[in-house]
Design a protein around this motif. Sequence first.
Motif, mmCIF file in Angstrom:
data_model
loop_
_atom_site.group_PDB
_atom_site.id
_atom_site.type_symbol
_atom_site.label_atom_id
_atom_site.label_comp_id
_atom_site.label_asym_id
_atom_site.label_seq_id
_atom_site.Cartn_x
_atom_site.Cartn_y
_atom_site.Cartn_z
ATOM 1 N N SER A 1 0.825 -1.215 0.000
ATOM 2 C CA SER A 1 0.000 0.000 0.000
ATOM 3 C C SER A 1 0.859 1.265 0.000
ATOM 4 O O SER A 1 0.397 2.326 0.423
ATOM 5 N N LYS A 2 2.075 1.130 -0.475
ATOM 6 C CA LYS A 2 2.999 2.264 -0.455
ATOM 7 C C LYS A 2 3.390 2.717 -1.861
ATOM 8 O O LYS A 2 3.383 1.937 -2.809
ATOM 9 N N VAL A 3 3.745 3.978 -1.954
ATOM 10 C CA VAL A 3 4.395 4.499 -3.144
ATOM 11 C C VAL A 3 5.872 4.131 -3.036
ATOM 12 O O VAL A 3 6.476 4.268 -1.979
ATOM 13 N N GLU A 4 6.441 3.650 -4.139
ATOM 14 C CA GLU A 4 7.859 3.275 -4.156
ATOM 15 C C GLU A 4 8.640 4.287 -4.994
ATOM 16 O O GLU A 4 8.227 4.624 -6.113
ATOM 17 N N VAL A 5 9.732 4.765 -4.441
ATOM 18 C CA VAL A 5 10.620 5.676 -5.164
ATOM 19 C C VAL A 5 11.964 4.983 -5.309
ATOM 20 O O VAL A 5 12.520 4.484 -4.326
ATOM 21 N N TRP A 6 12.479 4.948 -6.545
ATOM 22 C CA TRP A 6 13.730 4.239 -6.827
ATOM 23 C C TRP A 6 14.767 5.176 -7.421
ATOM 24 O O TRP A 6 14.472 5.935 -8.349
ATOM 25 N N PHE A 7 15.991 5.113 -6.913
ATOM 26 C CA PHE A 7 17.116 5.836 -7.511
ATOM 27 C C PHE A 7 17.958 4.798 -8.238
ATOM 28 O O PHE A 7 18.497 3.870 -7.610
ATOM 29 N N THR A 8 18.071 4.951 -9.542
ATOM 30 C CA THR A 8 18.664 3.905 -10.378
ATOM 31 C C THR A 8 19.775 4.439 -11.270
ATOM 32 O O THR A 8 19.523 5.262 -12.158
ATOM 33 N N PRO A 9 21.015 3.998 -11.094
ATOM 34 C CA PRO A 9 22.077 4.372 -12.029
ATOM 35 C C PRO A 9 21.855 3.660 -13.361
ATOM 36 O O PRO A 9 21.425 2.497 -13.390
ATOM 37 N N ARG A 10 22.168 4.327 -14.443
ATOM 38 C CA ARG A 10 21.936 3.735 -15.756
ATOM 39 C C ARG A 10 22.771 2.471 -15.969
ATOM 40 O O ARG A 10 22.308 1.507 -16.595
#
Length: 289
Positions: A181-190
Motif C-alpha cells: 500500500s505504499k508508493v515506491e521511489v527508486w534511484f537507479t544508475p543507468r
Amino acid sequence: MMFRSLVLSCSLLGFLANGAVMAMEEGKPEKSAVTAKRKSNETSQEQCLFEEMLHVELRDLIIQRAVEGQCLENKSPVHLALVCKRWGEIVKDLMTVNRPAWKAWHGILTPEDEKTYQTFLNGKLVYRPKDGSDEGMIELKISDLKNPLGSSFDLSSCGKTGQYLSIATGYRQGKKDENASKVEVWFTPRFLADIKLTSMAENHHLRAIIKGGNWDAARAPIGIFWTYGGWNAKDQMGYCNYLTVESNDELSSENLLKKYQKCTCAAPTFTTGYALPAPHSDFHISFVN
C-alpha cells in the motif's frame, strides 16, 4: 577446456619450480652426509610449501576469473560457490560489496561507470520536515546501505512517512508484501539498468524506457522512478513514472515532490494518497558533495 588448461599449467609450474630449487641445491658443496640429508629434507619441505602456495594462488585466480566472467554476462556465480566449501568462501568474498566481481555484477564496467558509482555512493537522502529549516533534518547516506545498489532506506526516524512511502536504490523487481500500500521511489544508475536489462521481465518499464530512447545516459546517469507497491509483477511491471533527463546537480536541486511534478507518466492513475505532498516534499536526494 580453459579450466583443464589452467590446472595443467599449475602442475607444470609446480614441476618446474621443484626442478629449479633442486638444481640450485645440487650446485652447492656438501660438507657431510648428515648435512646433505638435513638440507635435502629442508629442500623437500620448501618445495612442497612453494608448490602449495603456487597452486593456491592459481586456484584463487581461476575462481576469480570464472566469477567475474559470470558476472559480466549477468549470470549468478552461485553454481561455482556450490563446488565445495572453500570455493563457496572464495566466491562469497569476491561478491562482497565494492569488490571487482560485485561491481561487474552491478554493471560497473568502465571508468565512467566507476565515476557515476562513486557519485551515487556518496549521495544522501535528506529528510527535512520543516521547509527552509534544518530543525529535525536527517541525512541517510547511500554508502551506509547494506547494498548501495539494491537496498531500502530506513524511514522509521522520518515521522510517519514510512507508512505510505518506500525509498530505495536499485529498481523494482517484483511485488513486495511490505510495500503493498505504499508508493515506491527508486534511484537507479543507468549502468545498473543496462547490465540487468536482459534478466528483466519483457514488460518491465526500464526495457521500454531504454529501448524507446527515453533515457539520456550522458546527461542523466541516474534516474528516479515512481511505482506503486500494490502493482503485481505479472502484467503491471510496465507501469511507472520516471525522470531521466536531469543531471546529478539538477536532481539534487529540489525536493522529490517537485521532481515528481516534472516526471513522465508511463502508468495509470495512482491510488488515492499518491499525490499527497507530505511524502515527497519532506525529502530530497543529493548527489552533490
